[in-house]
Write a protein that holds these residues in place. Structure first.
Motif, PDB file in Angstrom:
ATOM      1  N   ASN A 127       8.421   9.644  -6.188  1.00  0.00           N
ATOM      2  CA  ASN A 127       8.650   9.454  -4.760  1.00  0.00           C
ATOM      3  C   ASN A 127       7.543   8.593  -4.157  1.00  0.00           C
ATOM      4  O   ASN A 127       6.358   8.923  -4.269  1.00  0.00           O
ATOM      5  N   ILE A 128       7.942   7.494  -3.526  1.00  0.00           N
ATOM      6  CA  ILE A 128       6.989   6.548  -2.946  1.00  0.00           C
ATOM      7  C   ILE A 128       6.840   6.817  -1.457  1.00  0.00           C
ATOM      8  O   ILE A 128       7.829   6.897  -0.726  1.00  0.00           O
ATOM      9  N   ALA A 145      12.303   6.473  -2.438  1.00  0.00           N
ATOM     10  CA  ALA A 145      11.438   6.168  -1.294  1.00  0.00           C
ATOM     11  C   ALA A 145      12.128   6.627  -0.024  1.00  0.00           C
ATOM     12  O   ALA A 145      13.302   6.304   0.205  1.00  0.00           O
ATOM     13  N   ALA A 146      11.402   7.394   0.788  1.00  0.00           N
ATOM     14  CA  ALA A 146      11.924   7.877   2.075  1.00  0.00           C
ATOM     15  C   ALA A 146      13.275   8.564   1.913  1.00  0.00           C
ATOM     16  O   ALA A 146      14.162   8.423   2.760  1.00  0.00           O
ATOM     17  N   GLU A 147      13.435   9.308   0.804  1.00  0.00           N
ATOM     18  CA  GLU A 147      14.673  10.044   0.513  1.00  0.00           C
ATOM     19  C   GLU A 147      15.894   9.125   0.508  1.00  0.00           C
ATOM     20  O   GLU A 147      17.009   9.535   0.835  1.00  0.00           O
ATOM     21  N   TYR A 148      15.678   7.871   0.100  1.00  0.00           N
ATOM     22  CA  TYR A 148      16.791   6.918   0.084  1.00  0.00           C
ATOM     23  C   TYR A 148      17.903   7.376  -0.851  1.00  0.00           C
ATOM     24  O   TYR A 148      19.091   7.249  -0.520  1.00  0.00           O
ATOM     25  N   ARG A 149      17.550   7.885  -2.032  1.00  0.00           N
ATOM     26  CA  ARG A 149      18.577   8.284  -2.999  1.00  0.00           C
ATOM     27  C   ARG A 149      19.494   9.354  -2.415  1.00  0.00           C
ATOM     28  O   ARG A 149      20.721   9.294  -2.584  1.00  0.00           O
ATOM     29  N   GLU A 150      18.915  10.339  -1.739  1.00  0.00           N
ATOM     30  CA  GLU A 150      19.723  11.409  -1.158  1.00  0.00           C
ATOM     31  C   GLU A 150      20.619  10.877  -0.037  1.00  0.00           C
ATOM     32  O   GLU A 150      21.805  11.230   0.055  1.00  0.00           O
ATOM     33  N   LEU A 153      10.559  -2.157  -0.104  1.00  0.00           N
ATOM     34  CA  LEU A 153      10.712  -1.507  -1.403  1.00  0.00           C
ATOM     35  C   LEU A 153      12.170  -1.196  -1.731  1.00  0.00           C
ATOM     36  O   LEU A 153      12.583  -1.283  -2.883  1.00  0.00           O
ATOM     37  N   ILE A 154      12.940  -0.833  -0.731  1.00  0.00           N
ATOM     38  CA  ILE A 154      14.334  -0.440  -0.978  1.00  0.00           C
ATOM     39  C   ILE A 154      15.221  -1.663  -1.171  1.00  0.00           C
ATOM     40  O   ILE A 154      16.003  -1.734  -2.118  1.00  0.00           O
ATOM     41  N   GLY A 155      15.123  -2.637  -0.279  1.00  0.00           N
ATOM     42  CA  GLY A 155      15.981  -3.809  -0.375  1.00  0.00           C
ATOM     43  C   GLY A 155      17.405  -3.508   0.078  1.00  0.00           C
ATOM     44  O   GLY A 155      17.742  -2.370   0.424  1.00  0.00           O
ATOM     45  N   ARG A 156      18.259  -4.525   0.049  1.00  0.00           N
ATOM     46  CA  ARG A 156      19.643  -4.363   0.504  1.00  0.00           C
ATOM     47  C   ARG A 156      20.407  -3.458  -0.460  1.00  0.00           C
ATOM     48  O   ARG A 156      20.497  -3.733  -1.648  1.00  0.00           O
ATOM     49  N   HIS A 157      20.954  -2.385   0.074  1.00  0.00           N
ATOM     50  CA  HIS A 157      21.703  -1.405  -0.719  1.00  0.00           C
ATOM     51  C   HIS A 157      20.875  -0.875  -1.896  1.00  0.00           C
ATOM     52  O   HIS A 157      21.428  -0.501  -2.934  1.00  0.00           O
ATOM     53  N   GLY A 158      19.552  -0.878  -1.741  1.00  0.00           N
ATOM     54  CA  GLY A 158      18.700  -0.313  -2.783  1.00  0.00           C
ATOM     55  C   GLY A 158      18.479  -1.201  -3.989  1.00  0.00           C
ATOM     56  O   GLY A 158      18.000  -0.729  -5.029  1.00  0.00           O
ATOM     57  N   THR A 159      18.798  -2.503  -3.871  1.00  0.00           N
ATOM     58  CA  THR A 159      18.685  -3.386  -5.037  1.00  0.00           C
ATOM     59  C   THR A 159      17.241  -3.521  -5.526  1.00  0.00           C
ATOM     60  O   THR A 159      16.993  -3.548  -6.734  1.00  0.00           O
ATOM     61  N   ASP A 218       0.858  -1.185   0.000  1.00  0.00           N
ATOM     62  CA  ASP A 218       0.000   0.000   0.000  1.00  0.00           C
ATOM     63  C   ASP A 218       0.894   1.235   0.000  1.00  0.00           C
ATOM     64  O   ASP A 218       1.691   1.427   0.928  1.00  0.00           O
ATOM     65  N   ALA A 219       0.789   2.056  -1.040  1.00  0.00           N
ATOM     66  CA  ALA A 219       1.694   3.206  -1.148  1.00  0.00           C
ATOM     67  C   ALA A 219       1.068   4.300  -2.002  1.00  0.00           C
ATOM     68  O   ALA A 219       0.152   4.054  -2.792  1.00  0.00           O
ATOM     69  N   GLU A 220       1.586   5.499  -1.834  1.00  0.00           N
ATOM     70  CA  GLU A 220       1.225   6.641  -2.664  1.00  0.00           C
ATOM     71  C   GLU A 220       2.449   7.050  -3.476  1.00  0.00           C
ATOM     72  O   GLU A 220       3.588   6.913  -3.010  1.00  0.00           O
ATOM     73  N   VAL A 221       2.210   7.559  -4.687  1.00  0.00           N
ATOM     74  CA  VAL A 221       3.304   7.977  -5.565  1.00  0.00           C
ATOM     75  C   VAL A 221       3.123   9.446  -5.929  1.00  0.00           C
ATOM     76  O   VAL A 221       2.054   9.854  -6.390  1.00  0.00           O
ATOM     77  N   GLU A 222       4.167  10.231  -5.704  1.00  0.00           N
ATOM     78  CA  GLU A 222       4.159  11.643  -6.080  1.00  0.00           C
ATOM     79  C   GLU A 222       5.276  11.894  -7.084  1.00  0.00           C
ATOM     80  O   GLU A 222       6.345  11.281  -7.001  1.00  0.00           O
ATOM     81  N   THR A 223       5.033  12.787  -8.025  1.00  0.00           N
ATOM     82  CA  THR A 223       6.028  13.095  -9.055  1.00  0.00           C
ATOM     83  C   THR A 223       6.692  14.440  -8.776  1.00  0.00           C
ATOM     84  O   THR A 223       6.079  15.352  -8.220  1.00  0.00           O
TER      85      THR A 223
END
Length: 234
Positions: free
Chosen positions: A120-121, A162-167, A129-135, A105-110
């Motif tokens: 952004n999830i 997701a959750a500012e993981y990339r940053e 959703l992220i997995g180990r090291h973002g895989t 269950d998630a929302e997506v914003e662009t």
């Protein structure tokens, strides 16, 4: 992805061209829109009036019709026209479909950042959703980019976040790169880093590209490919 809605109409006419026009009119083409009498003219005008791509229109001649003898015994032409609406291929909707298939269950914003489109999830199941090291996030991002590139001529890099993981991941990689550079300078030896995705390796390379004391290069192949930080004179 949503199943395309298909509309169809069958109509008769003295000729197949008349039958085509009648069928299209049942589907919403104004009677006064016609220009030209050939099947190609009819298709062109109809698709423009209905705001559809020609590939979304199927015309099937069920009967060519016959004139008969002296106007008697003739048979009407019959044509079936089917309209298929193009499926929604927006990146956000493609991502929502993938997330739904995962049972999350998630929302997506662009969000547009320079020449990249960020999706952004927002979800409570961030770790899944992220997995180990973002895989897992990288795999989802690959699927979205592949689906969009096949369905559209528009070429825009899409980043799934997701959750500012990339940053947060970028900040960590920058610090890791600087630590490896300090170690390489202190020991005079190569410092291999863990295997990374192409995006992560690029961040490391870009972080140290102006450091005159060290150089970076990638080693190994596939999922084992990793960045190595080495003294410039080694």
């Amino acid at each position: 992805m949503p199943i395309p809605q298909i509309q169809a109409a069958e109509a008769d006419g003295l000729t197949k061209e008349e039958a085509m026009r009648a069928a299209f009119e049942e589907l919403g083409v104004p009677p006064d829109a016609w220009e030209g009498d050939s099947p190609d003219d009819i298709r062109r005008v109809a698709t423009a009036a209905l705001e559809l791509d020609p590939s979304e229109v199927t015309i099937r001649v069920l009967s060519e019709g016959t004139k008969g003898l002296l106007g008697l015994g003739g048979k009407s032409a019959r044509v079936r026209v089917s309209l298929q609406e193009a499926p929604d291929t927006s990146p956000a909707d493609i991502l929502r479909d993938i997330i739904d298939l995962m049972g999350i269950d998630a929302e997506v914003e662009t969000e547009v950042r320079e020449d990249e489109l960020y999706l952004n999830i927002d979800t409570d199941d961030v770790a899944i959703l992220i997995g180990r090291h973002g895989t897992t996030l990288d795999a989802i991002q690959y699927l979205v980019n592949s689906a969009v590139s096949k369905a559209s001529d528009v070429r825009q890099r899409i980043v799934v976040n997701a959750a500012e993981y990339r940053e947060k991941r970028e900040d960590m990689l920058v610090e890791m790169a600087h630590q490896a550079a300090r170690r390489a300078r202190a020991t005079g030896r190569e410092v291999p880093l863990e295997p990374m995705s192409p995006r992560d390796r690029r961040i490391v390379h870009m972080t140290l590209r102006d450091d005159e004391d060290v150089r970076t290069f990638s080693r190994d192949e596939g999922r084992f490919r990793a960045v190595v930080v080495a003294p410039s004179d080694s």
